[in-house]
Write a protein that holds these residues in place. Structure first.
Motif, PDB file in Angstrom:
ATOM      1  N   HIS A 203       0.834  -1.206   0.000  1.00 57.64           N
ATOM      2  CA  HIS A 203       0.000   0.000   0.000  1.00 57.64           C
ATOM      3  C   HIS A 203       0.860   1.243   0.000  1.00 57.64           C
ATOM      4  O   HIS A 203       2.081   1.167   0.058  1.00 57.64           O
ATOM      5  CB  HIS A 203      -1.010  -0.014   1.151  1.00 57.64           C
ATOM      6  CG  HIS A 203      -0.414  -0.001   2.530  1.00 57.64           C
ATOM      7  ND1 HIS A 203       0.405  -0.998   3.008  1.00 57.64           N
ATOM      8  CD2 HIS A 203      -0.521   0.902   3.537  1.00 57.64           C
ATOM      9  CE1 HIS A 203       0.763  -0.713   4.255  1.00 57.64           C
ATOM     10  NE2 HIS A 203       0.216   0.436   4.596  1.00 57.64           N
TER      11      HIS A 203
ATOM     12  N   HIS B 121       1.455   3.779   2.018  1.00 57.83           N
ATOM     13  CA  HIS B 121       2.063   4.465   3.159  1.00 57.83           C
ATOM     14  C   HIS B 121       3.585   4.526   3.020  1.00 57.83           C
ATOM     15  O   HIS B 121       4.216   3.591   2.563  1.00 57.83           O
ATOM     16  CB  HIS B 121       1.658   3.797   4.484  1.00 57.83           C
ATOM     17  CG  HIS B 121       0.204   3.992   4.810  1.00 57.83           C
ATOM     18  ND1 HIS B 121      -0.464   3.244   5.730  1.00 57.83           N
ATOM     19  CD2 HIS B 121      -0.705   4.872   4.294  1.00 57.83           C
ATOM     20  CE1 HIS B 121      -1.728   3.650   5.792  1.00 57.83           C
ATOM     21  NE2 HIS B 121      -1.898   4.621   4.925  1.00 57.83           N
TER      22      HIS B 121
ATOM     23  N   ASP C 246       6.101   4.245   4.876  1.00 55.31           N
ATOM     24  CA  ASP C 246       7.018   3.229   5.418  1.00 55.31           C
ATOM     25  C   ASP C 246       7.009   1.932   4.590  1.00 55.31           C
ATOM     26  O   ASP C 246       7.694   0.972   4.927  1.00 55.31           O
ATOM     27  CB  ASP C 246       6.711   2.932   6.898  1.00 55.31           C
ATOM     28  CG  ASP C 246       5.306   2.415   7.137  1.00 55.31           C
ATOM     29  OD1 ASP C 246       4.351   2.952   6.529  1.00 55.31           O
ATOM     30  OD2 ASP C 246       5.148   1.467   7.941  1.00 55.31           O
ATOM     31  N   HIS C 247       6.254   1.924   3.494  1.00 59.02           N
ATOM     32  CA  HIS C 247       6.239   0.756   2.603  1.00 59.02           C
ATOM     33  C   HIS C 247       6.806   1.070   1.227  1.00 59.02           C
ATOM     34  O   HIS C 247       7.406   0.204   0.592  1.00 59.02           O
ATOM     35  CB  HIS C 247       4.811   0.197   2.481  1.00 59.02           C
ATOM     36  CG  HIS C 247       4.307  -0.312   3.790  1.00 59.02           C
ATOM     37  ND1 HIS C 247       4.270  -1.654   4.107  1.00 59.02           N
ATOM     38  CD2 HIS C 247       3.885   0.341   4.900  1.00 59.02           C
ATOM     39  CE1 HIS C 247       3.833  -1.791   5.348  1.00 59.02           C
ATOM     40  NE2 HIS C 247       3.587  -0.593   5.853  1.00 59.02           N
TER      41      HIS C 247
ATOM     42  N   HIS D 265      -7.361  -0.557   6.403  1.00 58.65           N
ATOM     43  CA  HIS D 265      -6.238   0.239   6.929  1.00 58.65           C
ATOM     44  C   HIS D 265      -5.873   1.316   5.904  1.00 58.65           C
ATOM     45  O   HIS D 265      -5.565   2.457   6.276  1.00 58.65           O
ATOM     46  CB  HIS D 265      -5.053  -0.691   7.201  1.00 58.65           C
ATOM     47  CG  HIS D 265      -3.757   0.026   7.420  1.00 58.65           C
ATOM     48  ND1 HIS D 265      -3.487   0.739   8.566  1.00 58.65           N
ATOM     49  CD2 HIS D 265      -2.658   0.160   6.632  1.00 58.65           C
ATOM     50  CE1 HIS D 265      -2.268   1.268   8.475  1.00 58.65           C
ATOM     51  NE2 HIS D 265      -1.754   0.944   7.306  1.00 58.65           N
TER      52      HIS D 265
ATOM     53  N   ASP E 200      -0.151  -4.351   6.297  1.00 55.28           N
ATOM     54  CA  ASP E 200      -0.586  -3.786   7.578  1.00 55.28           C
ATOM     55  C   ASP E 200      -1.992  -4.245   7.961  1.00 55.28           C
ATOM     56  O   ASP E 200      -2.579  -3.720   8.904  1.00 55.28           O
ATOM     57  CB  ASP E 200      -0.554  -2.247   7.532  1.00 55.28           C
ATOM     58  CG  ASP E 200       0.868  -1.710   7.657  1.00 55.28           C
ATOM     59  OD1 ASP E 200       1.798  -2.518   7.849  1.00 55.28           O
ATOM     60  OD2 ASP E 200       1.039  -0.484   7.578  1.00 55.28           O
TER      61      ASP E 200
HETATM   62 ZN   LIG Z   1       0.218   1.332   6.562  1.00 52.00          ZN
END
Ligand SMILES: [Zn+2]
Length: 283
Positions: free
Chosen positions: A79, A81, A83-84, A138, A157
């Motif tokens: 996804h 975000h 941090d990915h 999420h 997540d």
């Molecule tokens: Zn996430």
């Protein structure tokens, strides 16, 4: 087990088909950091890229050398975000031309040239077959990846090990999240490889625990409203009585995600108040 475990191994080889390199971005939201997974036997596919931490590329390359691998064949993302996908540009510098794909859904500000990954399409790594499944809740663009050969799930997540998943106000939806949990429950998975925390050996047990946890919270919130209209801070005080008050703001967000779901289901109503928190009542 502590959520932000400083001793969490920076890389590991949890199975014949799966290698793991840590994103080196520990924190309250990420635990020991984001797990990035290499899947396949000789020409691996990389799932997620971490946050773009300065030390990640060197760690990633040393793990490739350890395995005798030259480069990832392809990068796929769970996804949007940070941090990915924050490491995408670092990896493109190291491995020019490496294709990057994700489910493109309500996205803006993605790195350039990200390809669309469809729900249910097959991603072939050598000796490994990954099936992306759209699992919003999420994040609206969230994909899990089912590894057929192991009946294992890369859960992103959707399911973590050591914490519960945040349902963000903007892009999150608890109703969809519960549907996504039911969807992965129906896959009959064995192991789960979460994006944060260690491997989950008992996949079905963890999925059931996640579902039960949310259902319990929902019952507690409905119970708290049984005594009459309440604001979110009032509900938090009752439902999270045992929890450190420093976490009550986060708890309030979680209660709000439940209330939005219950409102959509016409179980509760919201009475907004000028310059005061809304009052929620049973319908
Ligand atoms: Zn996430």
């Amino acid at each position: 087990m502590t959520w932000i475990d400083p001793g969490f191994p920076r890389s590991a080889t949890p199975s014949d088909l799966v290698g793991r390199v840590l994103g080196l971005n520990p924190g309250m939201m990420t635990g020991p950091g984001t797990n990035t997974y290499l899947v396949g036997r000789t020409r691996p596919v990389l799932i997620d890229t971490g946050a773009g931490e300065a030390d990640y590329p060197a760690l990633f390359q040393s793990y490739l050398r350890e395995r005798g691998w030259r480069r990832p064949e392809r990068i796929i993302l769970t996804h949007r975000h940070r941090d990915h996908l924050g490491g995408v540009n670092q990896l493109r510098e190291l491995f020019p031309g490496v294709p990057v794909a994700k489910m493109i859904y309500r996205d803006s500000g993605l790195p350039e040239e990200v390809e669309m990954l469809e729900n249910g399409e097959t991603v072939e790594a050598d000796g490994a077959t990954l099936i992306p499944g759209h699992t919003p809740g999420h994040a609206s663009d969230h994909l899990c990846f089912f590894l057929q050969e192991e009946r294992a799930l890369f859960s992103g997540d959707l399911i973590l090990n050591g914490s519960t998943t945040v349902i963000p106000e903007e892009d999150g939806d608890l109703g969809l999240y519960m549907e996504s949990l039911a969807r992965v429950q129906a896959l009959g998975v064995k192991r789960i490889y979460p994006a944060h925390g260690p491997v989950i050996e008992d996949g079905p047990g963890k999925i059931a625990e996640y579902i039960e946890h949310r259902l319990l919270r929902e019952r507690q919130i409905l119970e708290a409203l049984g005594g009459g209209p309440r604001t979110i801070p009032e509900i938090v005080k009752v439902v999270y009585a045992q929890v450190d008050t420093r976490l009550h703001k986060m708890a309030g967000q979680s209660v709000h995600s439940h209330l939005r779901k219950l409102k959509a289901e016409r179980q509760v109503s919201e009475e907004t108040q000028p310059s005061a928190p809304s009052r929620w009542s049973l319908l």
